[in-house]
Design a protein around this motif. Structure first.
Motif, short mmCIF file in Angstrom:
data_model
loop_
_atom_site.label_atom_id
_atom_site.label_comp_id
_atom_site.label_asym_id
_atom_site.label_seq_id
_atom_site.Cartn_x
_atom_site.Cartn_y
_atom_site.Cartn_z
N HIS A 127 28.34 -22.44 60.01
CA HIS A 127 28.13 -23.31 61.03
C HIS A 127 26.31 -23.39 61.35
CE1 HIS A 127 32.71 -23.69 61.02
NE2 HIS A 127 32.52 -24.99 59.97
N ALA A 128 26.18 -22.29 60.95
CA ALA A 128 24.60 -22.80 62.00
C ALA A 128 23.85 -23.59 61.34
CB ALA A 128 23.82 -21.43 60.93
N LEU A 129 23.33 -24.68 63.31
CA LEU A 129 22.31 -25.36 63.08
C LEU A 129 20.57 -24.89 63.55
CD1 LEU A 129 24.87 -27.90 64.59
CD2 LEU A 129 24.33 -27.71 62.60
N ILE A 130 20.66 -25.69 62.54
CA ILE A 130 18.21 -24.99 62.63
C ILE A 130 18.03 -26.55 64.20
CG2 ILE A 130 17.60 -25.49 60.86
CD1 ILE A 130 15.85 -23.42 60.96
N ARG A 131 17.22 -26.25 64.60
CA ARG A 131 16.80 -26.84 65.07
C ARG A 131 15.17 -27.27 64.25
NH1 ARG A 131 15.92 -27.84 70.91
NH2 ARG A 131 14.32 -29.67 70.39
N THR A 151 37.21 -12.35 66.03
CA THR A 151 36.08 -14.16 66.28
C THR A 151 36.35 -14.93 64.89
OG1 THR A 151 34.32 -13.96 66.38
CG2 THR A 151 35.93 -13.15 68.34
N ALA A 152 36.47 -16.17 65.43
CA ALA A 152 35.94 -17.40 63.88
C ALA A 152 35.71 -18.56 65.10
CB ALA A 152 37.23 -18.23 63.28
N SER A 153 34.92 -18.75 64.09
CA SER A 153 33.90 -20.36 65.08
C SER A 153 34.81 -21.86 64.23
CB SER A 153 32.12 -20.68 64.73
OG SER A 153 32.11 -20.74 63.33
N THR A 154 34.96 -22.16 65.41
CA THR A 154 35.69 -23.80 65.90
C THR A 154 34.90 -25.00 64.79
OG1 THR A 154 34.82 -24.84 67.29
CG2 THR A 154 36.91 -23.00 67.37
N GLY A 155 33.09 -24.53 64.76
CA GLY A 155 32.56 -25.64 63.39
C GLY A 155 32.44 -26.49 64.52
N ASP A 156 31.21 -27.82 63.87
CA ASP A 156 30.00 -28.42 65.05
C ASP A 156 30.09 -29.61 64.71
OD1 ASP A 156 28.98 -25.48 64.93
OD2 ASP A 156 27.54 -25.81 63.52
N SER A 157 31.76 -30.45 64.55
CA SER A 157 31.96 -31.29 63.74
C SER A 157 32.67 -31.93 64.72
CB SER A 157 32.25 -31.92 62.42
OG SER A 157 31.47 -31.57 61.43
N GLY A 158 33.24 -32.09 66.39
CA GLY A 158 33.27 -31.91 66.74
C GLY A 158 34.90 -32.36 67.08
N GLN A 182 37.60 -32.52 65.26
CA GLN A 182 38.11 -32.80 63.95
C GLN A 182 39.75 -32.15 63.77
OE1 GLN A 182 36.30 -29.61 62.55
NE2 GLN A 182 36.19 -28.68 63.60
N GLY A 183 40.40 -31.95 64.55
CA GLY A 183 42.03 -31.46 64.21
C GLY A 183 41.24 -29.72 63.29
N GLY A 184 42.37 -29.30 62.73
CA GLY A 184 42.20 -27.81 62.58
C GLY A 184 40.76 -27.40 61.42
N SER A 185 40.11 -26.03 61.73
CA SER A 185 39.65 -25.64 60.49
C SER A 185 39.69 -23.97 60.70
CB SER A 185 37.82 -25.89 61.17
OG SER A 185 37.06 -25.27 61.36
N SER A 234 31.67 -16.93 61.19
CA SER A 234 30.60 -17.51 62.15
C SER A 234 30.71 -19.24 60.19
CB SER A 234 29.46 -17.09 61.84
OG SER A 234 29.88 -16.93 63.48
N TYR A 235 31.91 -19.48 60.51
CA TYR A 235 31.98 -19.71 59.07
C TYR A 235 33.07 -20.58 59.03
CZ TYR A 235 34.47 -16.07 57.63
OH TYR A 235 35.81 -15.33 56.68
N GLY A 236 34.17 -21.51 58.28
CA GLY A 236 35.03 -22.71 58.35
C GLY A 236 34.99 -23.13 57.08
#
Length: 394
Positions: A50-54, A220-227, A229-232, A197-199
């Motif tokens: 779930h990493a995003l690079i600028r 801990t677990a990241s919820t994602g980067d797509s707003g 969305q339901g479960g991940s 940090s994945y899903g």
């Protein structure tokens, strides 16, 4: 075959403009900030980081007297979340990711030296890297996941410079392999928190949940980067602390910072897994497990400084990252600072919500039940109960 990002990164990024005597600091929040995912869309049974690079911030090869890495650094993270001076007394945070980052330890050394943090190396027994079964033979290299690994290591270091770090690299991004890596981390001496940090798509705990069922260790677990969305999964598992994301900016408040919902922060309800007992009074509106539980900075527009020298898609050196891949290891580090991970640690913030920074503005999309996607006082989907104000809530 190396994974490809969902959005291809431009071969050339915007150039830094350096003025004599002027340091480049954290990029300001901007509606025009551009970012891209570094990991591919996952197939069924697999996860994506779930990493995003600028992509609009040019990588910096080497800082100098008149230029510093862009993005928030350790002083910023510790100030924003009231963590300065806290100590984990050598407790270990485990990072689980897929594939190998061959420069992980060397890059971590560069990051910590840049910001004046104590060394964390294999030699001084602060850092250790193993494969998914605990051995020393590394899996194959993947540039996107290497950037993810550096982001995770740097965020644990930023939030908790005194934490020891165990990096466990899975052979692939399958949940079977990632889950095996989580089990290996859970067996390691001194591990009090494991950050993921994945899903992938929502999944039942009866399928993969046993990998994340480790009472006494904060998972801990990241919820994602797509707003919205339901479960991940694994953030939708009943065994983990689901970590959402915020936009973090400086302000004139007593705290010195303000936060709002990051528009990309994942939120929603699992179709499979049971509600958290601790969340019964939080009015989530979900019939089953709701995410997120808590949150931290994740907006690439208010992103964090990361160093990674394993070049991928033309990017290496000092870069700016966001995504809930940043917030999950920050929260893992806060659990380590608290030293309180008895039972299922995801219950702790619900029992101590007054010790969090409540996030009450912003939205991550449209949804049929307003708190699933829009901030409010108390629990909401994108930010959960809020962000750390010290470690008291954990």
């Amino acid at each position: 075959m190396r994974s490809r990002p969902i959005v291809m990164i431009a071969a050339a990024a915007a150039s830094l403009v350096l003025l004599p005597g002027v340091a480049v600091s954290a990029p300001a929040a901007s509606a025009h900030a551009r970012s891209a995912r570094v990991c591919a869309t996952p197939a069924v049974g697999f996860a994506s980081c779930h990493a995003l690079i600028r992509t609009d911030v040019a990588p910096l090869a080497k800082p100098g007297p008149n230029v510093t890495p862009q993005g928030y650094g350790p002083t910023d993270i510790q100030s924003a979340y009231n963590l300065a001076g806290a100590s984990a007394a050598g407790r270990t945070v485990a990072i689980v990711d897929a594939y190998d980052d061959p420069t992980a330890e060397a890059d971590l050394k560069v990051y910590r030296a840049q910001f004046g943090l104590p060394e964390c190396t294999t030699a001084n027994r602060c850092f250790k890297k193993v494969n998914q079964t605990g051995g020393t033979k590394a899996p194959r290299v993947n540039g996107g996941w290497a950037q993810e690994i550096s982001l995770d290591l740097d965020m644990v270091s930023a939030a908790c410079p005194s934490c020891h770090i165990l990096l466990v690299e899975a052979s692939s991004a399958s949940f079977a392999n990632l889950g095996t890596a989580v089990n290996t981390a859970a067996r390691a001496a001194g591990v009090v928190a494991i950050s993921n940090s994945y899903g992938g798509g929502d999944a039942a705990d009866t399928t993969y949940g046993s990998y994340y069922n480790h009472p006494g260790i904060a998972i801990t677990a990241s919820t994602g980067d797509s707003g919205y969305q339901g479960g991940s999964f694994p953030a939708s598992s009943s065994y983990v602390t689901a970590v959402g994301g915020t936009s973090l900016t400086r302000s004139a408040t007593t705290r010195g910072w303000s936060e709002s919902v990051w528009s990309g922060a994942g939120s929603g309800c699992s179709a499979y897994n049971i509600k958290l007992d601790a969340a019964a009074t939080s009015d989530t509106g979900c019939a089953k497990r709701a995410m997120a539980d808590v949150s931290a900075v994740a907006d690439p527009a208010t992103g964090v400084a990361v160093y990674d020298s394993t070049a991928y898609q033309g990017f290496s050196g000092w870069m700016v990252f966001g995504g809930t891949s940043a917030s999950a290891p920050i929260i893992g580090a806060v659990y380590a600072l608290s030293g309180n991970t008895a039972g299922y640690a995801n219950a702790l913030p619900y029992q101590n919500s007054a010790a969090l920074n409540d996030v009450t503005t912003g939205s991550n999309g449209s949804c049929p039940t307003i708190q699933w996607c829009t901030a409010r006082a108390g629990w909401d989907g994108p930010t959960g109960l809020g962000t750390p104000n010290g470690a008291a809530a954990f």
